[in-house]
Write a protein that holds these residues in place. Structure first.
Motif, PDB file in Angstrom:
ATOM      1  N   PHE A   1      15.087 -31.479  74.915  1.00  0.00           N
ATOM      2  CA  PHE A   1      13.514 -31.815  74.712  1.00  0.00           C
ATOM      3  C   PHE A   1      12.839 -31.467  76.207  1.00  0.00           C
ATOM      4  N   GLY A   2      11.654 -31.776  76.515  1.00  0.00           N
ATOM      5  CA  GLY A   2      10.986 -31.539  77.046  1.00  0.00           C
ATOM      6  C   GLY A   2       9.681 -32.175  76.558  1.00  0.00           C
ATOM      7  N   ARG A   3       8.464 -32.588  78.073  1.00  0.00           N
ATOM      8  CA  ARG A   3       7.456 -33.224  77.851  1.00  0.00           C
ATOM      9  C   ARG A   3       6.566 -32.370  77.748  1.00  0.00           C
TER      10      ARG A   3
ATOM     11  N   GLY B   1      12.403 -36.212  65.339  1.00  0.00           N
ATOM     12  CA  GLY B   1      11.139 -37.714  64.815  1.00  0.00           C
ATOM     13  C   GLY B   1      11.412 -38.133  66.147  1.00  0.00           C
ATOM     14  N   ILE B   2      11.978 -39.158  66.243  1.00  0.00           N
ATOM     15  CA  ILE B   2      12.101 -40.118  67.181  1.00  0.00           C
ATOM     16  C   ILE B   2      11.975 -39.485  67.973  1.00  0.00           C
ATOM     17  N   PHE B   3      11.827 -38.620  68.862  1.00  0.00           N
ATOM     18  CA  PHE B   3      11.490 -37.774  70.815  1.00  0.00           C
ATOM     19  C   PHE B   3       9.704 -37.454  70.338  1.00  0.00           C
ATOM     20  N   GLY B   4       9.765 -36.614  69.495  1.00  0.00           N
ATOM     21  CA  GLY B   4       8.403 -36.296  68.900  1.00  0.00           C
ATOM     22  C   GLY B   4       8.023 -37.130  69.193  1.00  0.00           C
ATOM     23  N   ALA B   5       8.020 -38.253  68.605  1.00  0.00           N
ATOM     24  CA  ALA B   5       7.409 -39.942  67.959  1.00  0.00           C
ATOM     25  C   ALA B   5       7.279 -40.263  69.866  1.00  0.00           C
ATOM     26  N   ALA B   6       7.831 -39.875  70.533  1.00  0.00           N
ATOM     27  CA  ALA B   6       7.797 -40.837  72.301  1.00  0.00           C
ATOM     28  C   ALA B   6       7.250 -39.862  72.545  1.00  0.00           C
ATOM     29  N   GLY B   7       6.454 -38.591  72.387  1.00  0.00           N
ATOM     30  CA  GLY B   7       5.730 -37.285  73.140  1.00  0.00           C
ATOM     31  C   GLY B   7       6.563 -36.088  73.888  1.00  0.00           C
TER      32      GLY B   7
END
Length: 289
Positions: free
Chosen positions: A287-289, A262-268
């Motif tokens: 994670f990737g962007r 969730g934290i990384f999802g919110a950061a894109g």
């Protein structure tokens, strides 16, 4: 311990195991073997082929002292001063986390990406946040000669240990140890950012196994009130240092997959891969962007 003249290798091993069993040490067989072999300069083969081999007084004294330390709760690898990780012998120091087999899961998961990037780009640049002994980047560098890595830590002691490990493994030319509070001193961009950050909730530190809370550095354990402080810092800062198509790979606590995602999802970011540890718990997220 009896007089040194009575101390052949076989009886010493048996006596060491008996002392650890009597003290309630959880792994008496392997701990006794590791201690006796290390401080006597012998091997498992020696114990089988030459159990009558006499040990000198220095070895007997060192074994006795090491057994007392183990009985008093000090982890066996702290006593030995090193631990193997991904087939590499890594020296430990007071301010380094002792690398665990579960963290090898992270190396396994990102290794194909590092190889692919090195083949495609001619190099793979890796940033390790909270490097400690240098375990994660050194394991990757050892497997992929075209890779280079920067290992970041706030601890001068940890950085000195990471440098020593890189030198001992012949990897000093491709490894840089840098003192930085997360991203504060970082420059440039990286294909891969990795971290095994502190992720234990502050209120849970007291409930950890004594071997962990007494001998692992608090800075490497305490992740703040909810255990997620480091993930918020990494998620907020990583994009400025990540190459296009790059990845962020993180070790997590067994119950933190949803929160960290969730934290990384919110950061894109999007979750691109994950892996379980040896006990079947969630342990690594990529994670990737």
């Amino acid at each position: 311990m009896p007089d040194v003249a009575e101390h052949a290798l076989g009886p010493t091993l048996r006596a060491a195991r008996s002392r650890l069993v009597a003290a309630g040490v959880a792994t008496p067989d392997i701990d006794a073997r590791l201690i006796v072999e290390h401080f006597s300069g012998t091997t498992r083969s020696d114990a089988i082929s030459s159990p009558e081999r006499e040990l000198d007084a220095t070895a007997v004294t060192a074994i006795d002292a090491a057994l007392e330390r183990r009985i008093n709760g000090e982890p066996v690898h702290r006593i030995l001063g090193f631990r193997e990780f991904y087939g590499l012998k890594l020296m430990l120091s007071p301010e380094t986390l002792e690398p665990r087999p579960d963290t090898e899961t992270l190396v396994d998961l990102v290794l194909p990406f590092v190889r692919e990037m090195a083949e495609r780009e001619g190099a793979c640049r890796i940033l390790d946040l909270g490097t400690g002994t240098g375990a994660i980047p050194l394991a990757l560098l050892n497997e992929v000669p075209q890779a280079v890595a920067v290992g970041v830590d706030i601890s001068v002691d940890a950085l000195a240990t990471a440098r020593l490990n890189a030198e001992a493994l012949g990897l000093a030319a491709c490894f840089t140890a840098l003192q930085s509070d997360w991203f504060t001193k970082i420059s440039g961009r990286f294909h891969l950012i990795v971290s095994n950050p502190p992720y234990i909730r502050s209120t849970d530190i007291g409930a950890l196994q004594p071997e962990v809370k007494r001998f692992d550095p608090l800075l490497a354990l305490d992740g703040g009130e909810d255990g997620l402080d480091a993930y918020r810092t990494i998620a907020a800062g990583a994009a400025a240092y990540l190459e296009a198509g790059g990845r962020v790979a993180l070790e997590i606590g067994f119950d933190q997959k949803a929160d960290v995602s969730g934290i990384f999802g919110a950061a894109g970011y999007q979750l691109t891969a994950d892996a379980f540890d040896l006990a079947g718990n969630d342990r690594v997220l990529v994670f990737g962007r």
